[in-house]
Design a protein around this motif. Structure first.
Motif, mmCIF file in Angstrom:
data_model
loop_
_atom_site.group_PDB
_atom_site.id
_atom_site.type_symbol
_atom_site.label_atom_id
_atom_site.label_comp_id
_atom_site.label_asym_id
_atom_site.label_seq_id
_atom_site.Cartn_x
_atom_site.Cartn_y
_atom_site.Cartn_z
ATOM 1 N N ILE A 90 54.696 -1.699 55.659
ATOM 2 C CA ILE A 90 55.897 -2.132 54.934
ATOM 3 C C ILE A 90 55.524 -2.524 53.505
ATOM 4 O O ILE A 90 56.201 -2.140 52.545
ATOM 5 N N GLY A 91 54.447 -3.270 53.355
ATOM 6 C CA GLY A 91 53.991 -3.671 52.020
ATOM 7 C C GLY A 91 53.646 -2.479 51.152
ATOM 8 O O GLY A 91 54.007 -2.431 49.973
ATOM 9 N N LEU A 92 52.969 -1.508 51.724
ATOM 10 C CA LEU A 92 52.610 -0.303 50.974
ATOM 11 C C LEU A 92 53.868 0.438 50.524
ATOM 12 O O LEU A 92 53.964 0.867 49.369
ATOM 13 N N CYS A 93 54.851 0.558 51.407
ATOM 14 C CA CYS A 93 56.112 1.229 51.034
ATOM 15 C C CYS A 93 56.835 0.468 49.929
ATOM 16 O O CYS A 93 57.358 1.085 48.997
ATOM 17 N N LEU A 94 56.858 -0.865 50.009
ATOM 18 C CA LEU A 94 57.513 -1.660 48.974
ATOM 19 C C LEU A 94 56.814 -1.506 47.624
ATOM 20 O O LEU A 94 57.477 -1.366 46.586
ATOM 21 N N VAL A 95 55.487 -1.502 47.635
ATOM 22 C CA VAL A 95 54.736 -1.328 46.390
ATOM 23 C C VAL A 95 55.031 0.033 45.775
ATOM 24 O O VAL A 95 55.311 0.151 44.577
ATOM 25 N N LEU A 96 54.980 1.074 46.592
ATOM 26 C CA LEU A 96 55.219 2.428 46.070
ATOM 27 C C LEU A 96 56.654 2.597 45.577
ATOM 28 O O LEU A 96 56.878 3.178 44.508
ATOM 29 N N CYS A 97 57.625 2.081 46.323
ATOM 30 C CA CYS A 97 59.030 2.180 45.880
ATOM 31 C C CYS A 97 59.244 1.404 44.582
ATOM 32 O O CYS A 97 59.909 1.893 43.660
ATOM 33 N N GLY A 98 58.683 0.216 44.499
ATOM 34 C CA GLY A 98 58.810 -0.579 43.273
ATOM 35 C C GLY A 98 58.179 0.114 42.083
ATOM 36 O O GLY A 98 58.726 0.107 40.977
ATOM 37 N N GLN A 99 57.040 0.744 42.309
ATOM 38 C CA GLN A 99 56.364 1.441 41.219
ATOM 39 C C GLN A 99 57.171 2.658 40.776
ATOM 40 O O GLN A 99 57.270 2.939 39.578
ATOM 41 N N LEU A 100 57.752 3.382 41.715
ATOM 42 C CA LEU A 100 58.588 4.538 41.358
ATOM 43 C C LEU A 100 59.805 4.110 40.548
ATOM 44 O O LEU A 100 60.168 4.775 39.575
ATOM 45 N N VAL A 101 60.421 2.988 40.924
ATOM 46 C CA VAL A 101 61.567 2.475 40.160
ATOM 47 C C VAL A 101 61.118 2.078 38.757
ATOM 48 O O VAL A 101 61.797 2.373 37.770
ATOM 49 N N ARG A 102 59.968 1.446 38.658
ATOM 50 C CA ARG A 102 59.448 1.045 37.341
ATOM 51 C C ARG A 102 59.196 2.254 36.463
ATOM 52 O O ARG A 102 59.564 2.284 35.289
ATOM 53 N N TRP A 103 58.536 3.283 37.037
ATOM 54 C CA TRP A 103 58.265 4.492 36.256
ATOM 55 C C TRP A 103 59.553 5.194 35.853
ATOM 56 O O TRP A 103 59.650 5.721 34.745
ATOM 57 N N ALA A 104 60.541 5.204 36.738
ATOM 58 C CA ALA A 104 61.831 5.829 36.401
ATOM 59 C C ALA A 104 62.502 5.071 35.263
ATOM 60 O O ALA A 104 63.081 5.688 34.355
ATOM 61 N N SER A 105 62.419 3.755 35.268
ATOM 62 C CA SER A 105 63.033 2.988 34.183
ATOM 63 C C SER A 105 62.286 3.203 32.872
ATOM 64 O O SER A 105 62.904 3.273 31.804
ATOM 65 N N MET A 106 60.967 3.332 32.944
ATOM 66 C CA MET A 106 60.201 3.610 31.726
ATOM 67 C C MET A 106 60.561 4.989 31.183
ATOM 68 O O MET A 106 60.666 5.183 29.968
#
Length: 118
Positions: A90-106
């Protein structure tokens, strides 16, 4: 001061968890640089790696490393993968999803994005 069996918990599962943490931290820093280099190359520099972000960030990373090893040495049952493996997933999925959202916003910000709050 260390318990007699302090390092007996250094097994493959513990090292896998540590490796996953180090890998996610590396992906974050490399991703920061590459996304800035792709979408805003004029401001890309070594600061884009975000390694020297701030004293607070450096302290947080160091404390998280210390926390991991304190848990491993003094509370090894926390790191037993069969009991808590789903938490790591679950933690790994949350980290990856959060990072994808961050990259999309950048990416959305494009040339307007930089790491300096203005």
């Amino acid at each position: 001061v260390l318990p007699p069996n302090a390092f007996s918990s250094l097994n493959t599962a513990t090292l896998q968890l540590w490796s996953m943490y180090a890998m996610m931290l590396s992906i974050f820093h490399l991703g920061e640089f590459f996304v800035v280099a792709i979408y805003n190359p004029y401001v890309a520099s070594s600061d884009s790696y975000m390694i020297n972000h701030s004293t607070a960030y450096t302290s947080a990373v160091l404390l998280s490393c210390i926390e991991f090893w304190i848990e491993t040495i003094f509370f090894p049952s926390i790191k037993i993968p069969s009991k808590f493996r789903y938490i790591s997933h679950i933690g790994l999925c949350l980290v990856l999803c959060g990072q994808l959202v961050r990259w999309a916003s950048m990416r959305t910000c494009g040339p307007s994005f930089n790491h300096i709050i203005q």
